[in-house]
Design a protein around this motif. Structure first.
Motif, PDB file in Angstrom:
ATOM      1  N   ILE A 254       0.829  -1.204   0.000  1.00  0.00           N
ATOM      2  CA  ILE A 254       0.000   0.000   0.000  1.00  0.00           C
ATOM      3  C   ILE A 254       0.857   1.246   0.000  1.00  0.00           C
ATOM      4  O   ILE A 254       0.581   2.213  -0.705  1.00  0.00           O
ATOM      5  N   ILE A 255       1.940   1.209   0.782  1.00  0.00           N
ATOM      6  CA  ILE A 255       2.632   2.444   1.074  1.00  0.00           C
ATOM      7  C   ILE A 255       3.705   2.797   0.043  1.00  0.00           C
ATOM      8  O   ILE A 255       3.921   3.970  -0.247  1.00  0.00           O
TER       9      ILE A 255
ATOM     10  N   ARG B 193     -16.029  -0.638  -4.288  1.00  0.00           N
ATOM     11  CA  ARG B 193     -15.466  -1.969  -4.267  1.00  0.00           C
ATOM     12  C   ARG B 193     -15.607  -2.668  -5.626  1.00  0.00           C
ATOM     13  O   ARG B 193     -14.714  -3.367  -6.084  1.00  0.00           O
ATOM     14  N   ALA B 194     -16.755  -2.432  -6.267  1.00  0.00           N
ATOM     15  CA  ALA B 194     -16.989  -3.065  -7.559  1.00  0.00           C
ATOM     16  C   ALA B 194     -16.116  -2.463  -8.656  1.00  0.00           C
ATOM     17  O   ALA B 194     -15.766  -3.135  -9.622  1.00  0.00           O
ATOM     18  N   SER B 195     -15.744  -1.178  -8.505  1.00  0.00           N
ATOM     19  CA  SER B 195     -14.993  -0.500  -9.564  1.00  0.00           C
ATOM     20  C   SER B 195     -13.521  -0.891  -9.594  1.00  0.00           C
ATOM     21  O   SER B 195     -12.918  -0.900 -10.671  1.00  0.00           O
ATOM     22  N   ALA B 196     -12.959  -1.177  -8.421  1.00  0.00           N
ATOM     23  CA  ALA B 196     -11.499  -1.315  -8.329  1.00  0.00           C
ATOM     24  C   ALA B 196     -10.890  -2.296  -9.337  1.00  0.00           C
ATOM     25  O   ALA B 196      -9.976  -1.921 -10.081  1.00  0.00           O
TER      26      ALA B 196
ATOM     27  N   GLU C 122       1.403   5.903 -15.031  1.00  0.00           N
ATOM     28  CA  GLU C 122       0.368   4.889 -15.236  1.00  0.00           C
ATOM     29  C   GLU C 122       0.707   3.620 -14.437  1.00  0.00           C
ATOM     30  O   GLU C 122      -0.164   2.996 -13.835  1.00  0.00           O
ATOM     31  N   LEU C 123       1.999   3.283 -14.418  1.00  0.00           N
ATOM     32  CA  LEU C 123       2.427   2.099 -13.664  1.00  0.00           C
ATOM     33  C   LEU C 123       2.180   2.302 -12.171  1.00  0.00           C
ATOM     34  O   LEU C 123       1.696   1.394 -11.476  1.00  0.00           O
ATOM     35  N   ILE C 124       2.478   3.511 -11.682  1.00  0.00           N
ATOM     36  CA  ILE C 124       2.243   3.790 -10.263  1.00  0.00           C
ATOM     37  C   ILE C 124       0.745   3.717  -9.960  1.00  0.00           C
ATOM     38  O   ILE C 124       0.334   3.212  -8.920  1.00  0.00           O
ATOM     39  N   LEU C 125      -0.065   4.194 -10.915  1.00  0.00           N
ATOM     40  CA  LEU C 125      -1.521   4.104 -10.744  1.00  0.00           C
ATOM     41  C   LEU C 125      -1.949   2.648 -10.600  1.00  0.00           C
ATOM     42  O   LEU C 125      -2.787   2.310  -9.761  1.00  0.00           O
ATOM     43  N   LEU C 126      -1.324   1.780 -11.414  1.00  0.00           N
ATOM     44  CA  LEU C 126      -1.649   0.351 -11.305  1.00  0.00           C
ATOM     45  C   LEU C 126      -1.300  -0.158  -9.906  1.00  0.00           C
ATOM     46  O   LEU C 126      -2.076  -0.897  -9.286  1.00  0.00           O
ATOM     47  N   PHE C 127      -0.148   0.258  -9.375  1.00  0.00           N
ATOM     48  CA  PHE C 127       0.238  -0.151  -8.020  1.00  0.00           C
ATOM     49  C   PHE C 127      -0.777   0.346  -6.987  1.00  0.00           C
ATOM     50  O   PHE C 127      -1.096  -0.356  -6.025  1.00  0.00           O
TER      51      PHE C 127
ATOM     52  N   GLY D 230      -2.805  -2.020  -4.474  1.00  0.00           N
ATOM     53  CA  GLY D 230      -2.783  -1.832  -3.022  1.00  0.00           C
ATOM     54  C   GLY D 230      -4.199  -1.775  -2.466  1.00  0.00           C
ATOM     55  O   GLY D 230      -4.507  -2.404  -1.450  1.00  0.00           O
ATOM     56  N   TYR D 231      -5.079  -1.052  -3.181  1.00  0.00           N
ATOM     57  CA  TYR D 231      -6.477  -0.946  -2.750  1.00  0.00           C
ATOM     58  C   TYR D 231      -7.132  -2.321  -2.723  1.00  0.00           C
ATOM     59  O   TYR D 231      -7.786  -2.699  -1.752  1.00  0.00           O
ATOM     60  N   ILE D 232      -6.911  -3.092  -3.791  1.00  0.00           N
ATOM     61  CA  ILE D 232      -7.541  -4.416  -3.867  1.00  0.00           C
ATOM     62  C   ILE D 232      -6.991  -5.329  -2.773  1.00  0.00           C
ATOM     63  O   ILE D 232      -7.730  -6.078  -2.134  1.00  0.00           O
ATOM     64  N   ALA D 233      -5.672  -5.220  -2.520  1.00  0.00           N
ATOM     65  CA  ALA D 233      -5.066  -6.049  -1.479  1.00  0.00           C
ATOM     66  C   ALA D 233      -5.657  -5.714  -0.109  1.00  0.00           C
ATOM     67  O   ALA D 233      -5.952  -6.606   0.689  1.00  0.00           O
ATOM     68  N   LEU D 234      -5.863  -4.419   0.136  1.00  0.00           N
ATOM     69  CA  LEU D 234      -6.440  -4.019   1.428  1.00  0.00           C
ATOM     70  C   LEU D 234      -7.864  -4.549   1.560  1.00  0.00           C
ATOM     71  O   LEU D 234      -8.259  -5.051   2.609  1.00  0.00           O
ATOM     72  N   GLN D 235      -8.638  -4.464   0.464  1.00  0.00           N
ATOM     73  CA  GLN D 235     -10.000  -4.987   0.485  1.00  0.00           C
ATOM     74  C   GLN D 235     -10.002  -6.466   0.802  1.00  0.00           C
ATOM     75  O   GLN D 235     -10.857  -6.950   1.526  1.00  0.00           O
ATOM     76  N   GLY D 236      -9.013  -7.161   0.232  1.00  0.00           N
ATOM     77  CA  GLY D 236      -8.975  -8.601   0.431  1.00  0.00           C
ATOM     78  C   GLY D 236      -8.567  -8.991   1.836  1.00  0.00           C
ATOM     79  O   GLY D 236      -8.905 -10.070   2.316  1.00  0.00           O
ATOM     80  N   ALA D 237      -7.814  -8.105   2.516  1.00  0.00           N
ATOM     81  CA  ALA D 237      -7.258  -8.487   3.811  1.00  0.00           C
ATOM     82  C   ALA D 237      -8.242  -8.286   4.954  1.00  0.00           C
ATOM     83  O   ALA D 237      -8.099  -8.884   6.010  1.00  0.00           O
ATOM     84  N   ILE D 238      -9.237  -7.413   4.746  1.00  0.00           N
ATOM     85  CA  ILE D 238     -10.183  -7.135   5.840  1.00  0.00           C
ATOM     86  C   ILE D 238     -11.439  -7.963   5.625  1.00  0.00           C
ATOM     87  O   ILE D 238     -12.068  -7.879   4.573  1.00  0.00           O
ATOM     88  N   GLU D 239     -11.785  -8.764   6.632  1.00  0.00           N
ATOM     89  CA  GLU D 239     -12.908  -9.689   6.475  1.00  0.00           C
ATOM     90  C   GLU D 239     -14.233  -8.942   6.348  1.00  0.00           C
ATOM     91  O   GLU D 239     -14.991  -9.166   5.416  1.00  0.00           O
TER      92      GLU D 239
END
Lengths: 225, 249
Positions: A169-170, B95-98, B133-138, B142-151
């Motif tokens: 994230i960071i 959540r649906a857009s990410a 654009e590459l940083i935007l992909l990152f 990161g957003y998707i990973a955070l969504q996945g990590a929180i139940e």
């Protein structure tokens, strides 16, 4: 208002005292930093010229990695022992308390790293101008790292896979800081002025300082709701 | 102004019904525009005087790049609606857009890279636009990973909203710093398309394609949001009734 000031000061002192008593953590992050630099040197080979060119980038990358690894600790122990819940219930303003925590984290983690970076730079034979640029860029850049890092740390506190998730994230958010931090050092090495980079870093630092405590406080409320 | 009506359409239950009715029409309009835009771009637009036929990739590349930024803004905006005004639908749309946004960003990078090989002689250069654009992909990942990590979905959506907002503040900073970084490092000289200097016969298919992409995004987000709604609200009576109704049919 008064109680908020008193509470933030108490928070700051408490965190500082706690880090000093757990100096092992601090030592570990410094050792990690030196190891990354050594790895870089080993990977490049014993050619001094190439190494001096790459050293600024290497120092900044090592700082970013060491910061990211440390960030997980910012709220973790307070989350585990329930201190954060008490902070949420406190009458003092939460962003102020969070700002105090981030400040303490910066003082105990970033400051020693900056000192270490300058020492390492001197040992590696960087010129005085370059060393000054390195020190200044880190001094202005590291608050940004701690502040934005505070938001991400609050968002991921207590999650499984915390450290890796946190770095995912960071690190993209750290890229502008990295660009301007290393640009300042490169310019100094070429004998060019470095004010523009330093002004940019100061600007982003002020922006982060004014927004990040609120973001981190909101993140903690969400994570504990 | 009558906000109660707005409120009604933004409630997940009503959104579910009206999006069910609207999505197919949007999908059809999108398909028509895709056909028109692709035909215009691939057959009717004249070849570029410098780049020949290879320029035609802009009809898939440029709209993807636009969508990648647009969807990030939608995601942050919808997330902010959920975070600040507690509009549940905002959480779900964000959540649906990410993933859609992440794929558009990837598509923009991939098509750009394919175009770069014949034009620049390399798949990748550290050009300012490519790098941001590459940083935007990152940021998306990161957003998707955070969504996945929180139940808990509610917590995940609100945490994601904060991250998306931090990212939104960061995007202009990333953009300008990368541009500056690139000029400092004297990267390879890149001939860019200047949007105003493009001929009308080439521009119209591009605009049609952009509209098609936007409609595609709207359609997919309506469908994906419906899916999110069912998962978010699976314990409510209306979802159970609907599920029972579907099973009965």
């Amino acid at each position: 208002m008064m109680s908020t000031l008193v509470a933030s000061k108490a928070m700051l002192l408490r965190d500082l005292r706690r880090s000093i008593r757990r100096s092992q953590d601090l030592a570990q992050s410094l050792i990690f930093f030196v190891i990354v630099i050594t790895l870089l040197a080993l990977a490049i080979g014993p050619d001094d010229q190439i190494f001096t060119t790459i050293a600024p980038a290497g120092v900044w990358i090592a700082i970013l990695l060491a910061t990211t690894i440390n960030l997980e600790r910012m709220f973790l122990s307070d989350y585990q022992d329930g201190t954060i819940e008490l902070l949420l219930l406190s009458s003092a303003s939460l962003p102020a308390l969070v700002a105090a925590k981030i400040g303490a984290h910066w003082l105990t983690n970033a400051c020693p790293q900056i000192l270490m970076a300058v020492i390492v730079g001197a040992v590696l034979g960087l010129k005085t101008d370059v060393l000054v640029a390195l020190g200044l860029s880190l001094l202005l850049g590291s608050p940004i790292l701690s502040l934005i890092g505070g938001v991400a740390s609050a968002l991921t506190v207590g999650l499984r896979g915390g450290a890796l998730l946190l770095s995912l994230i960071i690190l993209p958010l750290y890229m502008p800081t990295l660009i301007f931090g290393t640009a300042a050092i490169t310019n100094a090495a070429l004998g060019l002025p470095i004010e523009a980079e330093l002004f940019f870093l100061s600007g982003v630092a002020v922006l982060s300082a004014s927004l990040a405590p609120f973001g981190a406080a909101a993140a903690l409320r969400i994570r504990l709701s | 102004m009558d906000f109660s009506r707005l409120h009604k359409y933004a409630s997940p239950m009503h959104f579910y019904s009206w999006s069910l009715a609207v999505a197919p029409w949007l999908g059809i309009a999108c398909a028509v525009l895709f056909v028109v835009g692709l035909a215009g771009g691939l057959f009717y637009a004249p070849p570029d005087y410098q780049q020949g036929e290879s320029f035609r990739i802009i009809y898939v590349h440029v709209p993807s790049a636009w969508m990648s930024l647009f969807i990030y803004m939608v995601m942050a905006g919808a997330g902010a609606l959920g975070l600040i005004w507690h509009v549940k639908l905002g959480d779900m749309i964000a959540r649906a857009s990410a993933p859609v946004g992440a794929w558009f960003t990837f598509l923009a990078l991939a098509t750009g890279s394919l175009w770069g090989k014949p034009m620049w002689g390399t798949y990748w250069v550290w050009d300012a636009r490519l790098t941001s654009e590459l940083i935007l992909l990152f940021l998306y990942l990161g957003y998707i990973a955070l969504q996945g990590a929180i139940e808990d979905r509610r917590t995940a959506a609100r945490a994601g909203a904060i991250l998306a907002l931090v990212g939104t503040v960061n995007i202009p900073i990333v953009h300008y710093s990368v541009e500056w970084w690139n000029t400092l490092h004297q990267g390879p000289t890149v001939t860019k398309f200047d949007a105003p200097s493009i001929d009308t016969s080439m521009l119209i298919p591009l605009l049609v394609m952009s509209l098609a992409y936007t409609l595609y995004f709207c359609t997919i987000v309506l469908v994906r949001t419906r899916c999110e709604i069912l998962e978010f609200e699976r314990n409510t009576t209306w979802v159970k009734q609907r599920a029972a109704g579907v099973n009965a049919v």
